[in-house]
Design a protein around this motif. Structure first.
Motif, mmCIF file in Angstrom:
data_model
loop_
_atom_site.group_PDB
_atom_site.id
_atom_site.type_symbol
_atom_site.label_atom_id
_atom_site.label_comp_id
_atom_site.label_asym_id
_atom_site.label_seq_id
_atom_site.Cartn_x
_atom_site.Cartn_y
_atom_site.Cartn_z
ATOM 1 N N LEU A 61 0.961 -1.280 0.081
ATOM 2 C CA LEU A 61 -0.230 -0.104 -0.016
ATOM 3 C C LEU A 61 0.840 1.232 0.162
ATOM 4 C CD1 LEU A 61 -2.789 -1.214 2.448
ATOM 5 C CD2 LEU A 61 -2.873 -0.955 -0.171
ATOM 6 N N GLU A 62 1.926 1.120 0.771
ATOM 7 C CA GLU A 62 2.798 2.504 0.529
ATOM 8 C C GLU A 62 3.562 2.745 -0.826
ATOM 9 O OE1 GLU A 62 5.461 3.097 4.336
ATOM 10 O OE2 GLU A 62 5.036 1.106 4.680
ATOM 11 N N THR A 63 3.713 1.652 -1.368
ATOM 12 C CA THR A 63 4.588 1.910 -2.611
ATOM 13 C C THR A 63 3.234 2.231 -3.737
ATOM 14 O OG1 THR A 63 5.927 -0.074 -2.478
ATOM 15 C CG2 THR A 63 5.631 0.739 -4.781
ATOM 16 N N LEU A 64 2.047 1.714 -3.557
ATOM 17 C CA LEU A 64 1.057 2.227 -4.307
ATOM 18 C C LEU A 64 0.797 3.609 -4.157
ATOM 19 C CD1 LEU A 64 -1.146 1.491 -6.486
ATOM 20 C CD2 LEU A 64 -2.616 0.827 -4.558
ATOM 21 N N SER A 65 0.719 4.090 -2.971
ATOM 22 C CA SER A 65 0.369 5.514 -2.638
ATOM 23 C C SER A 65 1.494 6.453 -3.037
ATOM 24 C CB SER A 65 0.155 5.702 -1.141
ATOM 25 O OG SER A 65 1.379 5.625 -0.476
ATOM 26 N N VAL A 66 2.748 5.878 -3.202
ATOM 27 C CA VAL A 66 3.869 6.860 -3.863
ATOM 28 C C VAL A 66 3.363 6.977 -5.329
ATOM 29 C CG1 VAL A 66 6.318 7.023 -4.245
ATOM 30 C CG2 VAL A 66 5.488 6.443 -2.146
ATOM 31 N N ARG A 113 8.566 9.335 0.870
ATOM 32 C CA ARG A 113 7.204 9.881 1.482
ATOM 33 C C ARG A 113 7.325 11.207 1.993
ATOM 34 N NH1 ARG A 113 2.970 9.220 0.725
ATOM 35 N NH2 ARG A 113 3.116 6.922 0.775
ATOM 36 N N ARG A 114 8.477 11.580 2.688
ATOM 37 C CA ARG A 114 8.957 12.782 3.168
ATOM 38 C C ARG A 114 8.804 13.878 2.021
ATOM 39 N NH1 ARG A 114 13.991 15.126 3.917
ATOM 40 N NH2 ARG A 114 14.667 13.373 3.482
ATOM 41 N N ILE A 115 9.630 13.586 1.219
ATOM 42 C CA ILE A 115 9.572 14.695 -0.216
ATOM 43 C C ILE A 115 8.311 14.834 -0.709
ATOM 44 C CG2 ILE A 115 10.444 14.725 -2.564
ATOM 45 C CD1 ILE A 115 13.268 13.697 -1.323
ATOM 46 N N LEU A 116 7.339 13.779 -1.048
ATOM 47 C CA LEU A 116 6.167 13.811 -1.677
ATOM 48 C C LEU A 116 5.212 14.565 -0.789
ATOM 49 C CD1 LEU A 116 5.889 10.400 -3.509
ATOM 50 C CD2 LEU A 116 6.544 12.747 -4.534
ATOM 51 N N THR A 117 5.296 14.282 0.557
ATOM 52 C CA THR A 117 4.425 15.007 1.438
ATOM 53 C C THR A 117 4.520 16.363 1.291
ATOM 54 O OG1 THR A 117 4.089 12.963 2.789
ATOM 55 C CG2 THR A 117 3.693 15.024 3.736
ATOM 56 N N THR A 118 5.816 16.886 1.368
ATOM 57 C CA THR A 118 6.320 18.355 1.306
ATOM 58 C C THR A 118 5.582 18.897 0.093
ATOM 59 O OG1 THR A 118 8.330 17.671 2.746
ATOM 60 C CG2 THR A 118 8.229 19.770 1.386
ATOM 61 N N ILE A 119 6.185 18.143 -0.971
ATOM 62 C CA ILE A 119 5.529 18.731 -2.247
ATOM 63 C C ILE A 119 4.127 18.844 -2.310
ATOM 64 C CG2 ILE A 119 5.376 18.374 -4.825
ATOM 65 C CD1 ILE A 119 8.511 16.959 -4.549
ATOM 66 N N ILE A 120 3.292 17.706 -1.925
ATOM 67 C CA ILE A 120 2.057 17.914 -2.016
ATOM 68 C C ILE A 120 1.236 19.069 -1.153
ATOM 69 C CG2 ILE A 120 -0.190 16.678 -1.098
ATOM 70 C CD1 ILE A 120 1.111 14.254 -2.270
#
Length: 185
Positions: free
Chosen positions: A64-69, A154-161
């Protein structure tokens, strides 16, 4: 004002309701679509990827984590915030890999350009992000990402979003809070 006269449910994904993690990720995907897409805006490709994600979750064939990324990368690309990972986002030189992501230009930075307004990333994390950015969502079941790199991505994508949309999704924060509290019981 629209009027709906008739509808038929093709698949309600009811079996996803039996697992807290699956329903939380499903809720997160819905929240991402709600945040990223304007009301009444049509995006058939993103809808197809959204439904494909739900089928993958329902059948328990994917991490699920990979799919969410991968889904986050698809959302960013569909809304004009896609990551520029093939070329330096500042000087446009071709990049094989990088160790820095610019949050201002949403992409990798080469070794010769100034590294400001961004986040450091490992070369491995960058290469995985670059690969995931180009993969089809229905192929996501084949990918295994080491935990330390999942956290970094996850840290990078969360920041960008959170920087590019009007609000930050909260669904995964709830799951992480519950998981964190389980470790202390």
């Amino acid at each position: 004002m629209y009027t709906l006269n008739e509808g038929e449910i093709i698949d309600s994904f009811q079996n996803m309701l039996s697992d807290l993690e699956t329903i939380t990720y499903g809720s997160y995907f819905c929240e991402l679509v709600d945040i990223a897409i304007q009301e009444e805006e049509s995006n058939r490709q993103l809808f197809k990827e959204f439904v494909t994600s739900f089928y993958l979750m329902r059948n328990n064939v994917v991490d699920l984590e990979t799919l969410s990324v991968i889904f986050e990368l698809k959302i960013l690309k569909a809304t004009g915030y896609g990551l520029n990972l093939d070329k330096c986002c500042i000087c446009k030189r071709k990049l094989k890999s990088s160790n820095y992501m610019s949050l201002q230009y949403i992409g990798g930075v080469c070794d010769t350009c100034e590294k400001i307004k961004g986040i450091p990333i490992s070369y491995g994390g960058y290469n995985i992000l670059k690969y995931l950015n180009n993969i089809q969502i229905d192929k996501s079941y084949r990918i295994i990402i080491p935990e330390n790199l999942k956290y970094e991505i996850r840290r990078i994508l969360t920041t960008i979003i959170s920087q590019n949309y009007f609000r930050k999704p909260k669904s995964l924060e709830t799951l992480n809070f519950i998981k964190g509290s389980e470790n202390y019981e």
